[in-house]
Design a protein around this motif. Structure first.
Motif, PDB file in Angstrom:
ATOM      1  N   GLY A 380       6.204 -30.571  -5.480  1.00 53.18           N
ATOM      2  CA  GLY A 380       7.491 -30.751  -4.817  1.00 53.18           C
ATOM      3  C   GLY A 380       8.171 -29.426  -4.602  1.00 53.18           C
ATOM      4  N   ALA A 381       7.389 -28.431  -4.129  1.00 56.74           N
ATOM      5  CA  ALA A 381       7.895 -27.065  -4.008  1.00 56.74           C
ATOM      6  C   ALA A 381       7.372 -26.421  -2.735  1.00 56.74           C
ATOM      7  N   VAL A 382       8.022 -25.325  -2.343  1.00 61.86           N
ATOM      8  CA  VAL A 382       7.572 -24.536  -1.206  1.00 61.86           C
ATOM      9  C   VAL A 382       7.678 -23.064  -1.580  1.00 61.86           C
ATOM     10  N   PHE A 383       6.638 -22.312  -1.242  1.00 58.66           N
ATOM     11  CA  PHE A 383       6.590 -20.870  -1.476  1.00 58.66           C
ATOM     12  C   PHE A 383       6.899 -20.199  -0.149  1.00 58.66           C
ATOM     13  N   THR A 384       8.084 -19.587  -0.085  1.00 53.09           N
ATOM     14  CA  THR A 384       8.652 -19.192   1.200  1.00 53.09           C
ATOM     15  C   THR A 384       8.442 -17.722   1.555  1.00 53.09           C
ATOM     16  N   GLY A 385       7.804 -16.954   0.682  1.00 55.78           N
ATOM     17  CA  GLY A 385       7.647 -15.539   0.987  1.00 55.78           C
ATOM     18  C   GLY A 385       8.993 -14.867   1.163  1.00 55.78           C
ATOM     19  N   ASP A 386       9.117 -14.047   2.224  1.00 56.31           N
ATOM     20  CA  ASP A 386      10.378 -13.343   2.495  1.00 56.31           C
ATOM     21  C   ASP A 386      11.228 -14.044   3.550  1.00 56.31           C
ATOM     22  N   VAL A 387      10.763 -15.165   4.061  1.00 54.39           N
ATOM     23  CA  VAL A 387      11.509 -15.836   5.120  1.00 54.39           C
ATOM     24  C   VAL A 387      12.792 -16.438   4.578  1.00 54.39           C
ATOM     25  N   LEU A 388      12.692 -17.166   3.485  1.00 55.80           N
ATOM     26  CA  LEU A 388      13.859 -17.776   2.857  1.00 55.80           C
ATOM     27  C   LEU A 388      13.929 -17.292   1.420  1.00 55.80           C
ATOM     28  N   LEU A 389      14.973 -16.553   1.098  1.00 52.21           N
ATOM     29  CA  LEU A 389      15.227 -16.092  -0.252  1.00 52.21           C
ATOM     30  C   LEU A 389      16.364 -16.904  -0.862  1.00 52.21           C
ATOM     31  N   ILE A 390      16.655 -16.666  -2.119  1.00 54.43           N
ATOM     32  CA  ILE A 390      17.763 -17.358  -2.775  1.00 54.43           C
ATOM     33  C   ILE A 390      19.064 -16.719  -2.296  1.00 54.43           C
TER      34      ILE A 390
END
Length: 481
Positions: A380-390
């Motif tokens: 239930g997760a997504v690894f977003t790289g540098d596109v979406l950060l916190i």
């Protein structure tokens, strides 16, 4: 004594006193159980005496190498046996302030300064933990809109019977048991604001709350954790659960040099509980030894190394991993222009060796034209790289980046995922570990705005030229080889 005159006789007296005290403390500490080290009051007196000695040392300007070695040894030995609770009130406030102010004086005694800071951390932050609050208190705090602070790690080490329980909208601020501290940059600046802190059971939350009180937060509530049933259910509909048993996750961080590469990159190791097969996402060259040690300690076999994009801030560890792990296959987006064993495209699946799917590829250009995100439905997760950060996103002013494309990627691809999807980014610079899709949709200061406002923000960042790009980019175009 700190403010005594600067006569030669005064300085000599202070040096003599401090040298004698430090030698005595060093001898006593080496005995482990000195006879006069028997009561809490004696322990508190020792801490005060050593802290005062440090101040006297700085005040006198003593630069003797032997003197600094003696002081360093006494402080180091004290830290070895100083696992006892001392509250800030038991150290004079001016002593605390003076010690911190005068630490930079010791430009030639950096190790002594280090242990003095450790001493102050022990003295200030190892006080009595804040007890777990009643459910009514937590409910009242939540009713006032109090921010929720999750002080746990964000990987399988925190799962309970294979289930990871999180609270929607919580701020990730992991508590470090070794230093007694947690990152505070993402917390409210108003220290009068109520905070609700939780961990797995409530123990770390109590220590974290005590630390927050020591740095000025006046209303900190211990909200327990999902392993107990008295308080945590108060979080109600905000609670969301994830299966961390079928697939386990280990999150690792590339810290500052010289221990790390200095890229502040998160690397992820995903493991199949059934076959012990592992996949690594965004490895860093300087951390290859660490990654392989973690994989070995978990009894895993590494089969694939993935990159979310062609990085400009570090050299990928993929090439070195391929040299050291037989049969390892690398993967990156076909649009990246980089070389790899597998060229990824939108909608493709990354599978375990037996064909079971693990990750779904989403094409999410914008930071670069070849960025992809990996959706892991079992977690239930997504690894977003540098596109979406916190609370942010990657820059868009190099490597064919585009603010318009990034905005579309996030809003049309990532923000359409379920709200409770965990967001695991490739970087964070405030100590946070994860977020959720819902949190980013609502609170991301860049991407929660209109497309036009977002484009204007990105156009006016005025960021410096990436420090590592000339070194990293050519290497990453050939898989870090």
């Amino acid at each position: 004594a700190i403010y005594i005159g600067n006569s030669v006789g005064s300085r000599h007296t202070l040096r003599t006193h401090t040298r004698s005290l430090c030698r005595t403390a060093a001898r006593a500490a080496s005995q482990r159980t000195p006879p006069w080290f028997v009561s809490p009051s004696d322990r508190h007196a020792l801490v005060q005496a050593l802290a005062l000695s440090f101040l006297l040392f700085a005040r006198c300007g003593a630069q003797s190498r032997r003197f600094s070695q003696i002081l360093h040894m006494s402080l180091a030995n004290l830290m070895t046996i100083a696992s006892f609770p001392i509250r800030r009130a038991q150290l004079q406030p001016q002593l605390c302030a003076g010690l911190m102010v005068r630490t930079p004086f010791l430009s030639t005694c950096t190790r002594t300064a280090y242990f003095s800071r450790r001493l102050m951390a022990s003295s200030i932050h190892m006080g009595s933990p804040v007890p777990k609050s009643d459910a009514a208190v937590v409910r009242a705090a939540l009713g006032k809109g109090a921010p929720i602070v999750d002080v746990r790690a964000a990987d399988s080490s925190e799962a309970i019977d294979g289930t990871m329980t999180m609270v929607q909208g919580s701020i990730s601020a992991p508590f470090d048991m070794a230093t007694g501290q947690l990152p505070t940059e993402a917390l409210p600046e108003d220290k009068a604001a109520t905070l609700v802190v939780h961990c797995k059971v409530g123990g770390r939350a109590g220590k974290a709350a005590a630390y927050l009180q020591s740095i000025g937060y006046t209303d900190v509530v211990n909200g327990g954790g999902p392993a107990e049933s008295d308080v945590f259910p108060v979080f109600g509909e905000r609670i969301h659960k994830h299966d961390f048993e079928t697939v386990s996750i280990t999150q690792l961080f590339d810290g500052p040099k010289p221990q790390g590469g200095g890229s502040a990159t998160y690397t992820y190791i995903l493991a199949d509980s059934k076959t012990k097969e592992a996949i690594i996402i965004d490895p860093v060259l300087e951390q290859v030894d660490r990654d392989l040690e973690v994989i070995s300690s978990q009894g895993l076999t590494l089969t694939q190394a993935l990159n979310t994009h062609c990085h400009a801030d570090h050299i990928t560890g993929t090439g070195e991993l391929k040299k050291r792990v037989g049969g390892l296959r690398s993967a990156i987006s076909a649009a990246s222009g980089a070389k790899a064993d597998v060229m990824l495209k939108e909608g493709e699946s990354i599978c375990w060796s037996d064909g079971r799917p693990l990750l779904r590829v989403l094409s999410t250009p914008g930071h670069t034209n070849g960025c992809v995100s990996f959706v892991c439905e079992p977690l239930g997760a997504v690894f977003t790289g540098d596109v979406l950060l916190i609370g942010g996103c990657g820059r868009t002013d190099f490597q064919e980046g585009s603010a318009a494309d990034l905005y579309d990627s996030v809003h049309n691809k990532l923000f359409t995922l379920p709200d409770d999807t965990i967001v695991y980014p490739a970087h964070d610079y405030k100590g946070r570990l994860r977020s959720t899709i819902k949190t980013e949709k609502i609170t991301n200061p860049r991407l929660a705005k209109s497309k036009e406002e977002f484009a204007q923000i990105m156009a006016n960042l005025n960021l410096p030229y990436p420090a590592q790009i000339d070194r990293a980019l050519p290497a990453n175009l050939v898989c870090g080889c």
